[in-house]
Design an enzyme around this catalytic site. Structure first.
Site, PDB file in Angstrom:
ATOM      1  N   SER A   1      -8.605   0.868   1.682  1.00 12.52           N
ATOM      2  CA  SER A   1      -8.182   1.840   0.537  1.00 12.52           C
ATOM      3  C   SER A   1      -6.392   1.319   0.783  1.00 12.52           C
ATOM      4  O   SER A   1      -5.537   1.796   0.260  1.00 12.52           O
ATOM      5  CB  SER A   1      -8.440   3.286   0.799  1.00 12.52           C
ATOM      6  OG  SER A   1      -9.666   3.200   0.117  1.00 12.52           O
TER       7      SER A   1
ATOM      8  N   SER B   1      -8.583   3.019  -2.324  1.00 12.59           N
ATOM      9  CA  SER B   1      -7.867   4.054  -2.575  1.00 12.59           C
ATOM     10  C   SER B   1      -6.574   4.323  -2.926  1.00 12.59           C
ATOM     11  O   SER B   1      -5.450   5.678  -3.888  1.00 12.59           O
ATOM     12  CB  SER B   1      -8.625   5.318  -2.294  1.00 12.59           C
ATOM     13  OG  SER B   1      -8.355   5.546  -1.193  1.00 12.59           O
TER      14      SER B   1
ATOM     15  N   LYS C   1       0.004   9.777   0.528  1.00 13.20           N
ATOM     16  CA  LYS C   1      -1.394  10.245  -0.733  1.00 13.20           C
ATOM     17  C   LYS C   1      -1.682  11.769  -0.663  1.00 13.20           C
ATOM     18  O   LYS C   1      -1.922  12.549   0.219  1.00 13.20           O
ATOM     19  CB  LYS C   1      -1.983   9.508  -0.154  1.00 13.20           C
ATOM     20  CG  LYS C   1      -3.479   8.884  -0.666  1.00 13.20           C
ATOM     21  CD  LYS C   1      -4.145   7.883   0.370  1.00 13.20           C
ATOM     22  CE  LYS C   1      -5.515   7.660  -0.568  1.00 13.20           C
ATOM     23  NZ  LYS C   1      -6.448   6.721   0.198  1.00 13.20           N
TER      24      LYS C   1
END
Length: 529
Positions: free
Chosen positions: A218, A194, A113
């Site tokens: 997330s 996210s 990420k």
């Protein structure tokens, strides 16, 4: 959607140039993939017998990214490819030839990420154009561990900008740097955030496993919505140093995979005590380097599992999935108890959690930015940049959450300390509820199926959720595919008190092996009908 602008186009052009160098433009245009649904174990076996190398595996994933992430369905899960990926893979192949195998991750490509520092040619931006050009001076602690384990850093994934902490009217999976990531099951659906890019990339077979981060939902929410296993570890099991923060109390990174086994393989090597993240001291004597020994098909036998009672009032199709899952749990020897966990946590309120995040975000981001070489050195600078580049950065939603955070005081504020005490009281509430009912785990619907991408109105409610209890308490949480609702995945959650990852992995694995609900995405353009 056409979000391209001079800054955004620059980052995508750079991605394309690097990808071209890596692959020689060898990508196919179809969606077939020689490594579809390949597991870590299968890839290791292939490398051991010589039918694959780390280079060939890495190249296959690069080709796949070029074919369906930048073209075709245009998933936009990968925000940047690592130009060093093939050279890393080649070095690891050489080690294998010399008889050195670092472990089960040796030669396995992993996507990361884009809020996790990697000291290489890739940027770390949290999806924000304000941080464009940010190249970390050092790897995040978990990235150092990942490299030591022999993984190939394949690239960075898109995310909800600032890990979805920019606006209360935001659209998940959108960032000013990476644009809108799509759900690979039905492309007009939002893959959630996210950690959207990590989830979509893993679900669509752009990698074997990936790493996401979570403050509240997330990891588990995008994992659930994209038909994956996601593990949010106990806060402290994995270090957070070198990760763009929201909350020192709730943040953690964690594995995302297509199976419980692959998630467990990734979990262990990245544990460790980090002097720059004091909370990891709590993991001494509790963290393990190998969680695969807890993969027990009989892991549900004799277990008592509390199911969140309010989830039975959700969408009937979703409730039916939950009831079907409960049937599987009972068939595997578990006892089901209905509990009112969310009602017990109501006195804490969501406002208390949000206040903690507002204060800790300002403190953490200011400290993170002060250690970079950017001209953006504070949250105040980020806000000013966004205002100056509003057409590119804020075409759909604004930054009131950033502004609210910047207006808060420091961590000595009574408002913060009261809110923190209140949210942390969740640990006692959850532990007492589990003791009262003699539970081994709590469970329920991770969250509802994917909502539509709506850049005009932002995200909207998609049904029940079970991320907050584990988030505010810092407890571990695992989601496993539970089935499909009109072609859209939904997951079932298992969580318990701190450092119970071994037991949760055992239960999650037993459910997975008895149910087999993982479904390969078909990149449909709309719901059937």
């Amino acid at each position: 959607m056409n979000r391209r602008n001079f800054l955004h186009a620059g980052s995508l052009t750079s991605l394309g140039i690097m990808a071209a160098k890596l692959s020689g433009w060898a990508a196919t245009t179809g969606t077939s993939h020689p490594l579809e649904e390949a597991t870590i174990t299968q890839l290791q076996e292939n490398m051991q017998k010589g039918s694959e190398t780390s280079v060939s595996i890495t190249q296959s994933y690069i080709n796949r990214i070029l074919a369906i992430d930048q073209k075709g369905p245009t998933l936009k899960a990968v925000i940047e490819l690592n130009p060093d990926a093939l050279s890393i893979a080649a070095a690891l192949d050489k080690e294998r030839q010399q008889g050195r195998i670092r472990g089960p991750l040796h030669g396995i490509p992993v996507l990361i990420k884009d809020n996790i520092n990697t000291a290489d040619q890739m940027m770390t931006t949290a999806g924000s154009l304000a941080l464009s050009g940010n190249k970390a001076k050092a790897d995040a602690f978990i990235i150092r561990q990942l490299r030591l384990a022999g993984a190939v850093l394949l690239g960075k994934t898109n995310l909800s900008e600032w890990a979805n902490f920019r606006s209360e009217h935001a659209t998940s999976a959108w960032s000013s740097r990476g644009g809108q990531t799509k759900c690979p099951y039905i492309l007009d659906r939002n893959p959630s955030g996210s950690s959207a890019g990590s989830a979509v990339a893993t679900a669509a077979n752009l990698c074997t496993v990936s790493i996401g981060t979570e403050t509240d939902g997330s990891i588990v929410s995008p994992a659930s919505i994209n038909g994956l296993v996601g593990i949010k570890p106990t806060v402290g099991l994995w270090s957070r140093s070198g990760i763009i923060p929201i909350s020192a109390t709730q943040d953690t990174a964690g594995p995302m995979a297509r199976s419980v086994k692959d998630a467990a393989i990734l979990l262990g090597p990245l544990t460790g005590v980090d002097a720059t993240d004091p909370v990891t001291n709590e993991s001494k004597g509790k963290a393990l380097k190998d969680y695969t020994k807890f993969l027990d098909k009989n892991g549900l036998k004799g277990k008592r599992i509390g199911i969140e009672k309010s989830h039975f009032t959700a969408n009937p199709d979703l409730v039916q999935l939950l009831r079907d899952a409960m049937t599987v749990l009972e068939a595997q020897g578990a006892t089901i108890v209905e509990v009112d966990l969310l009602k017990a946590l109501e006195p804490i309120g969501r406002r208390s959690e949000f206040l903690v995040l507002l204060y800790e975000f300002k403190d953490g981001v200011n400290r993170y930015l002060s250690g970079t070489d950017l001209t953006i050195r504070s949250l105040k600078d980020v806000i000013a940049f966004n205002e100056a580049h509003a057409a590119q950065v804020m075409p759909f939603f604004k930054q009131e959450t950033l502004t609210d955070s910047n207006n808060k005081g420091d961590l000595s504020s009574p408002e913060y300390t009261v809110a923190l005490t209140l949210t942390l009281s969740s640990r006692k509430i959850i532990a007492e509820l589990m003791a009262q009912h003699q539970l081994d785990a709590l469970s329920g619907i991770t969250n509802g199926p994917a909502c539509c991408i709506d850049l005009v109105n932002g995200d909207y409610d998609n049904g029940p959720s079970l991320s907050t209890p584990a988030a505010i308490s810092g407890f571990p949480h695992i989601t496993v595919p539970m089935g499909l609702v009109h072609g859209l995945p939904a997951g079932i959650s298992f969580f318990a008190t701190a450092y119970t990852e071994p037991q949760l992995i055992s239960m999650a694995y037993a459910y997975e092996q008895a149910s087999h609900k993982r479904t390969i995405p078909a990149f449909k353009t709309d719901l059937p009908g």
